[in-house]
Design a protein around this motif. Structure first.
Motif, short mmCIF file in Angstrom:
data_model
loop_
_atom_site.label_atom_id
_atom_site.label_comp_id
_atom_site.label_asym_id
_atom_site.label_seq_id
_atom_site.Cartn_x
_atom_site.Cartn_y
_atom_site.Cartn_z
N TRP A 182 -7.60 2.01 4.20
CA TRP A 182 -8.19 0.72 3.90
C TRP A 182 -8.89 0.86 4.49
O TRP A 182 -7.93 0.26 5.92
CB TRP A 182 -6.77 -0.40 3.33
N GLN A 183 -9.85 0.41 4.33
CA GLN A 183 -10.93 -0.66 5.96
C GLN A 183 -9.96 -1.71 5.90
O GLN A 183 -9.92 -2.40 4.90
CB GLN A 183 -11.83 -0.02 5.07
N THR A 236 -2.93 -3.85 -6.04
CA THR A 236 -2.83 -2.75 -5.02
C THR A 236 -3.32 -1.33 -5.50
O THR A 236 -3.55 -0.36 -4.91
CB THR A 236 -2.09 -2.87 -3.89
N GLU A 296 -6.37 1.49 -5.51
CA GLU A 296 -5.37 2.60 -4.81
C GLU A 296 -6.04 3.63 -5.63
O GLU A 296 -6.67 4.88 -5.21
CB GLU A 296 -4.35 3.07 -4.45
N VAL A 332 -12.79 -2.68 -3.96
CA VAL A 332 -11.38 -3.30 -3.45
C VAL A 332 -11.78 -4.90 -4.46
O VAL A 332 -10.72 -5.47 -5.90
CB VAL A 332 -10.91 -4.08 -2.40
N GLU A 368 -9.20 -4.84 3.28
CA GLU A 368 -8.21 -5.38 2.73
C GLU A 368 -7.15 -7.16 3.06
O GLU A 368 -7.11 -7.65 2.45
CB GLU A 368 -6.50 -4.48 3.76
N VAL A 387 -10.15 3.18 0.72
CA VAL A 387 -10.35 1.53 0.03
C VAL A 387 -11.50 0.97 0.87
O VAL A 387 -11.02 -0.37 1.76
CB VAL A 387 -9.60 0.94 0.16
N LYS A 421 0.80 -1.16 -0.44
CA LYS A 421 0.32 -0.13 -0.20
C LYS A 421 1.05 1.03 0.14
O LYS A 421 2.11 1.34 0.77
CB LYS A 421 -0.48 0.00 1.44
#
Length: 214
Positions: free
Chosen positions: A130-131, A158, A162, A177, A135, A172, A125
């Motif tokens: 990011w939640q 990734t 982003e 995702v 992730e 995120v 990252k």
């Protein structure tokens, strides 16, 4: 001008004993004999076994092998002495080491896959928030990628995820995702993502636009 290393000279006190180790046990080819020496073809470099009355300095050789444990046991059975048994290293390698009859060290090694090592690397990252559930989802989805290609897939997915989050000025999320996971894959191979998505309870039909994305 230098053209590369042609030989590594290994001083040995008993020439035929050393030849037996490298030719008969290691499986390399005897390439040439001369007065007081034998050249062994290791595949990409010659090992020159040089007969000497006494070994004054030891050398260390690092050999790439297909099976570290099996090769280690074969060398021990042939009279080599253990320096350390097969083990894993933080560099994603399996290594072991023995000494031959003249005290030269022979390191056996091979590269391990992530699955063989048994760990999941952190995502590379670089930006955004990011939640945690997002992730965790990406890490699980990436486990479906063959280990040989997983590092590349981890980096690309990734980065794309982003980028989407930055464009939408959003952290995120799980949704981002899923979209980034799909669009970061080549369109011709996206059909392979259907099973991993379904395994996570995600309906691929809800992401038709992402599957069709050029």
């Amino acid at each position: 001008m230098f053209f590369g290393v042609s030989h590594i000279v290994i001083p040995v006190t008993q020439l035929e004993r050393a030849v037996g180790l490298w030719r008969d046990v290691a499986g390399f080819t005897e390439a040439k004999r001369g007065e007081g020496y034998v050249d062994i073809d290791s595949g990409n470099m010659l090992l020159r076994l040089l007969a000497v009355p006494e070994v004054e300095a030891n050398v260390s050789l690092r050999l790439s092998v297909g099976d570290v444990a099996q090769t280690y046991q074969a060398l021990l059975a042939a009279g080599a002495q253990s320096r350390y048994a097969p083990m894993k290293t933080p560099e994603l390698e399996e290594i072991a080491c023995v000494s031959d009859a003249d005290g030269h060290s022979i390191v056996l090694w091979r590269t391990l896959t992530e699955d063989e090592w048994g760990f999941v690397p952190e995502l590379p990252k670089e930006q955004g928030l990011w939640q945690p559930e997002a992730e965790a989802l990406l890490k699980r989805l990436l486990l479906h990628v063959p280990a040989l290609f997983r590092m590349l897939a981890r980096r690309k997915s990734t980065r794309v995820i982003e980028m989407i989050a930055a464009e939408e000025k959003s952290p995120v999320t799980r949704e981002i995702v899923i979209r980034g996971y799909i669009t970061s894959s080549a369109k011709a191979t996206r059909f392979r993502l259907i099973a991993p998505l379904r395994a996570e309870g995600i309906n691929p039909d809800d992401y038709k636009a992402d599957f069709d994305y050029e």
